[in-house]
Design a protein around this motif. Sequence first.
Motif, PDB file in Angstrom:
ATOM      1  N   VAL A   1       0.808  -1.212   0.000  1.00 34.50           N
ATOM      2  CA  VAL A   1       0.000   0.000   0.000  1.00 34.50           C
ATOM      3  C   VAL A   1       0.843   1.265   0.000  1.00 34.50           C
ATOM      4  N   GLY A   2       1.968   1.264  -0.691  1.00 32.94           N
ATOM      5  CA  GLY A   2       2.754   2.471  -0.827  1.00 32.94           C
ATOM      6  C   GLY A   2       3.508   2.886   0.417  1.00 32.94           C
ATOM      7  N   ARG A   3       3.459   2.135   1.482  1.00 33.24           N
ATOM      8  CA  ARG A   3       4.141   2.498   2.710  1.00 33.24           C
ATOM      9  C   ARG A   3       5.374   1.627   2.900  1.00 33.24           C
ATOM     10  N   PRO A   4       6.478   2.196   3.405  1.00 33.98           N
ATOM     11  CA  PRO A   4       7.680   1.392   3.620  1.00 33.98           C
ATOM     12  C   PRO A   4       7.404   0.254   4.596  1.00 33.98           C
ATOM     13  N   LEU A   5       8.034  -0.888   4.347  1.00 24.45           N
ATOM     14  CA  LEU A   5       7.828  -2.055   5.192  1.00 24.45           C
ATOM     15  C   LEU A   5       8.163  -1.750   6.649  1.00 24.45           C
ATOM     16  N   GLU A   6       9.277  -1.053   6.880  1.00 25.26           N
ATOM     17  CA  GLU A   6       9.681  -0.777   8.258  1.00 25.26           C
ATOM     18  C   GLU A   6       8.643   0.070   8.982  1.00 25.26           C
ATOM     19  N   ALA A   7       8.028   1.025   8.284  1.00 25.86           N
ATOM     20  CA  ALA A   7       6.994   1.852   8.910  1.00 25.86           C
ATOM     21  C   ALA A   7       5.775   1.009   9.276  1.00 25.86           C
ATOM     22  N   LEU A   8       5.417   0.058   8.420  1.00 23.66           N
ATOM     23  CA  LEU A   8       4.293  -0.828   8.710  1.00 23.66           C
ATOM     24  C   LEU A   8       4.589  -1.707   9.919  1.00 23.66           C
ATOM     25  N   ILE A   9       5.790  -2.249   9.952  1.00 20.74           N
ATOM     26  CA  ILE A   9       6.168  -3.093  11.083  1.00 20.74           C
ATOM     27  C   ILE A   9       6.203  -2.290  12.364  1.00 20.74           C
ATOM     28  N   ARG A  10       6.738  -1.068  12.301  1.00 26.24           N
ATOM     29  CA  ARG A  10       6.790  -0.219  13.487  1.00 26.24           C
ATOM     30  C   ARG A  10       5.384   0.057  14.005  1.00 26.24           C
ATOM     31  N   GLY A  11       4.461   0.328  13.101  1.00 25.34           N
ATOM     32  CA  GLY A  11       3.086   0.571  13.516  1.00 25.34           C
ATOM     33  C   GLY A  11       2.456  -0.650  14.163  1.00 25.34           C
ATOM     34  N   PHE A  12       2.739  -1.818  13.610  1.00 23.69           N
ATOM     35  CA  PHE A  12       2.208  -3.063  14.181  1.00 23.69           C
ATOM     36  C   PHE A  12       2.764  -3.295  15.581  1.00 23.69           C
ATOM     37  N   VAL A  13       4.073  -3.121  15.742  1.00 17.91           N
ATOM     38  CA  VAL A  13       4.718  -3.362  17.033  1.00 17.91           C
ATOM     39  C   VAL A  13       4.196  -2.408  18.094  1.00 17.91           C
ATOM     40  N   TYR A  14       4.138  -1.131  17.771  1.00 12.35           N
ATOM     41  CA  TYR A  14       3.744  -0.153  18.776  1.00 12.35           C
ATOM     42  C   TYR A  14       2.263  -0.262  19.133  1.00 12.35           C
ATOM     43  N   GLU A  15       1.469  -0.869  18.267  1.00 10.78           N
ATOM     44  CA  GLU A  15       0.057  -1.072  18.576  1.00 10.78           C
ATOM     45  C   GLU A  15      -0.140  -2.346  19.390  1.00 10.78           C
ATOM     46  N   VAL A  16       0.577  -3.397  19.047  1.00 11.29           N
ATOM     47  CA  VAL A  16       0.372  -4.706  19.677  1.00 11.29           C
ATOM     48  C   VAL A  16       1.086  -4.810  21.025  1.00 11.29           C
ATOM     49  N   ALA A  17       2.323  -4.338  21.098  1.00  8.79           N
ATOM     50  CA  ALA A  17       3.154  -4.550  22.287  1.00  8.79           C
ATOM     51  C   ALA A  17       2.584  -3.825  23.500  1.00  8.79           C
ATOM     52  N   HIS A  18       2.569  -4.522  24.635  1.00 11.54           N
ATOM     53  CA  HIS A  18       2.038  -3.929  25.866  1.00 11.54           C
ATOM     54  C   HIS A  18       2.894  -4.382  27.055  1.00 11.54           C
ATOM     55  N   PRO A  19       4.091  -3.772  27.221  1.00  3.28           N
ATOM     56  CA  PRO A  19       4.929  -4.146  28.369  1.00  3.28           C
ATOM     57  C   PRO A  19       4.317  -3.655  29.669  1.00  3.28           C
ATOM     58  N   ASN A  20       4.762  -4.218  30.766  1.00  4.95           N
ATOM     59  CA  ASN A  20       4.313  -3.751  32.068  1.00  4.95           C
ATOM     60  C   ASN A  20       4.776  -2.314  32.305  1.00  4.95           C
ATOM     61  N   ASN A  21       4.095  -1.636  33.197  1.00  6.45           N
ATOM     62  CA  ASN A  21       4.382  -0.226  33.446  1.00  6.45           C
ATOM     63  C   ASN A  21       5.852  -0.013  33.796  1.00  6.45           C
ATOM     64  N   GLY A  22       6.508   0.857  33.014  1.00  4.47           N
ATOM     65  CA  GLY A  22       7.889   1.207  33.292  1.00  4.47           C
ATOM     66  C   GLY A  22       8.910   0.157  32.940  1.00  4.47           C
ATOM     67  N   ARG A  23       8.492  -0.921  32.272  1.00  7.76           N
ATOM     68  CA  ARG A  23       9.402  -2.005  31.954  1.00  7.76           C
ATOM     69  C   ARG A  23       9.527  -2.177  30.444  1.00  7.76           C
ATOM     70  N   ASN A  24      10.565  -2.913  30.029  1.00  6.04           N
ATOM     71  CA  ASN A  24      10.714  -3.282  28.631  1.00  6.04           C
ATOM     72  C   ASN A  24       9.866  -4.518  28.328  1.00  6.04           C
ATOM     73  N   LEU A  25       9.767  -4.856  27.042  1.00  5.87           N
ATOM     74  CA  LEU A  25       8.987  -6.015  26.637  1.00  5.87           C
ATOM     75  C   LEU A  25       9.533  -7.284  27.272  1.00  5.87           C
ATOM     76  N   ALA A  26       8.626  -8.091  27.790  1.00  6.55           N
ATOM     77  CA  ALA A  26       9.009  -9.357  28.407  1.00  6.55           C
ATOM     78  C   ALA A  26       8.726 -10.504  27.445  1.00  6.55           C
ATOM     79  N   ARG A  27       9.417 -11.602  27.658  1.00  6.37           N
ATOM     80  CA  ARG A  27       9.171 -12.826  26.895  1.00  6.37           C
ATOM     81  C   ARG A  27       9.565 -14.008  27.772  1.00  6.37           C
ATOM     82  N   TRP A  28       9.136 -15.192  27.357  1.00  6.23           N
ATOM     83  CA  TRP A  28       9.546 -16.400  28.069  1.00  6.23           C
ATOM     84  C   TRP A  28      11.034 -16.620  27.835  1.00  6.23           C
TER      85      TRP A  28
END
Length: 328
Positions: A49-76
């Motif tokens: 859709v005419g948008r750079p791939l990195e911009a699309l990925i950045r938008g997806f990450v910042y919308e989906v990711a929900h770290p705990n308050n004041g912390r970085n993203l956690a994972r197993w």
Amino acid sequence: MIGTLLASALLMSSDPGSLPTFPSPPQQTPPVAAQGEPDPITLEGIDVVGRPLEALIRGFVYEVAHPNNGRNLARWDSRICVGVVNLQTETAQYLVDRISTVAEDIGLEVGEPGCAPNVVIVATGDGAQTARTLAREQGRGLRPGGAGMTRGGNAFQDFQTGDRAVRWWQVSMPVDSASNRRATRLPGDCFGSCSGGGSAAQYAPQIDVFAASRLNTQIVDNIFRTVVIVDVDDVAGLSALQLADYIAMVTLAQVDPDADIGSYASILNVFENPASADSLTNWDLAYLKGLYAAERSSTNVRANNAEVVDSITDAHQRLRAEDEVTQE
């Protein structure tokens, strides 16, 4: 009875007669947009859709990711063990197997049969009531009291009262990446005599810092417990694969329950539009693989997210190359 799950980590079963089974996983078909809506963005090509791939990925990450308050993203960090409660054996085993397979694909170790579950999936006819029961009977198990271990009081209230077909609650722990030692204080901690007041050092874990830096940190956040509550009446229209992959996505990553990603082809949209994804999409797979490949060494939350974006971009390139080889 359900409230004892987290304490005992036992896989329970009950009479499944009134509970639905799910249809067999469907054959893979391209995502279909709801009538009158634009086609969701897929991750199969660079020119989207005419948008750079990195911009699309950045938008997806910042919308989906929900770290705990004041912390970085956690994972197993290492092993997960999935347990399912209150579903027929065949359906329960399918969920366990599928979620475990996704976990293995992103590099996690999966517990052997009979392991003590640290991912507990509870099927129920009333998700909110079950969440409230767990909160009342296992409150400390869901909110241990250490700084940065959960999403906070407002999110915990939403977990109990929100109207969701699938709701989840995760507990993570800030740890020293070198030793895996806990890096936050829990209520009741005492590392000295703790008599007569003492010093602050007697009441908090002590971490050996090898290279002090304002930009980088050796403290990372690891998920160690997840509870998923499935309201069976609200998921009856999904296939077993759709439900399993949705649960895998919200179990293996810290996902915002209110994420607005309707413009992306993602399994997270399956309740708004069941035809949008039969399973985890390339967006979802790239996100998970990128998250688990990222170093997570920055002290800055934004910088950590940017690192995940870069890692997801690399994961996308690998997925695209694999697709091209498969097509050839």
